[in-house]
Each structure stands twice: as C-alpha cells, then as structure tokens.
Write a protein that holds these residues in place. Structure first.
Motif, short mmCIF file in Angstrom:
data_model
loop_
_atom_site.label_atom_id
_atom_site.label_comp_id
_atom_site.label_asym_id
_atom_site.label_seq_id
_atom_site.Cartn_x
_atom_site.Cartn_y
_atom_site.Cartn_z
N THR A 34 2.01 -35.95 -43.66
CA THR A 34 2.11 -37.33 -43.18
C THR A 34 3.27 -37.49 -42.20
N MET A 35 4.36 -36.79 -42.48
CA MET A 35 5.54 -36.88 -41.63
C MET A 35 5.45 -35.96 -40.42
N LYS A 76 1.58 -33.38 -49.09
CA LYS A 76 1.01 -34.61 -48.53
C LYS A 76 2.05 -35.36 -47.72
N LEU A 77 3.26 -35.45 -48.24
CA LEU A 77 4.30 -36.15 -47.50
C LEU A 77 4.68 -35.37 -46.24
N LYS A 100 3.50 -45.01 -45.47
CA LYS A 100 2.09 -44.79 -45.11
C LYS A 100 1.25 -44.41 -46.32
N ILE A 101 1.86 -43.70 -47.26
CA ILE A 101 1.15 -43.23 -48.45
C ILE A 101 1.15 -44.30 -49.55
N GLY A 124 7.15 -42.11 -43.85
CA GLY A 124 6.05 -41.32 -44.38
C GLY A 124 5.58 -41.85 -45.72
#
Length: 79
Positions: free
Chosen positions: A25-26, A21-22, A57-58, A54
């Motif tokens: 996102t990045m 997920k990270l 954002k999460i 990143g």
C-alpha cells in the motif's frame, strides 16, 4: 529502539494487517517494513507520516491508533 516500531507492531497485530499489505500500500519494500516492525531500524519522521497514510487507506481506525500510540508520552516522567 523507538516508539514508532512498537506502535506499528501493536497496530498491525491488533487490526490483523500484514506487513506485506502495508508495504504494498505504501509502495515500499517488504524488508523496510520488516526492519520497522521488528524495531531493527526506526522510520524517519517522513516515513511515520507515510505509515499513517498507508494505514488510513487500509483502515482509518488503525491509522488513528498508530498516531495515538506513537505520540503517547504517558510512559515518560513529567517531573
């Protein structure tokens, strides 16, 4: 190795954020995240800032904790 990988692992586990997920996102590859997470390779200074972005954002709290852990110097001698 470095503190960034340790801080990253601790934050992702504490906040139940997956490496994938990270990475998504990045906008980086999963293998790069794997290297950082498993302390195989240290992220550059620029990458540390991107990790923070990143994470922000999460989960903004996770981003803040990452930076606090990364910058923590309490384990170094102050002599």
């Amino acid at each position: 190795m470095g503190k960034a990988g340790k801080a990253l692992r601790q934050v992702l586990e504490a906040y139940s954020i997956s490496q994938n997920k990270l990475a998504v996102t990045m906008g980086i590859g999963r293998s790069t995240m794997h290297y950082w997470f498993n302390d195989i390779r240290d992220p550059s200074a620029e990458a540390v800032l991107e990790i923070r972005k990143g994470l922000r954002k999460i989960n903004p709290e996770a981003a803040q904790e990452f930076i606090q852990l990364y910058l923590d110097e309490s384990d170094e001698s102050e002599e």
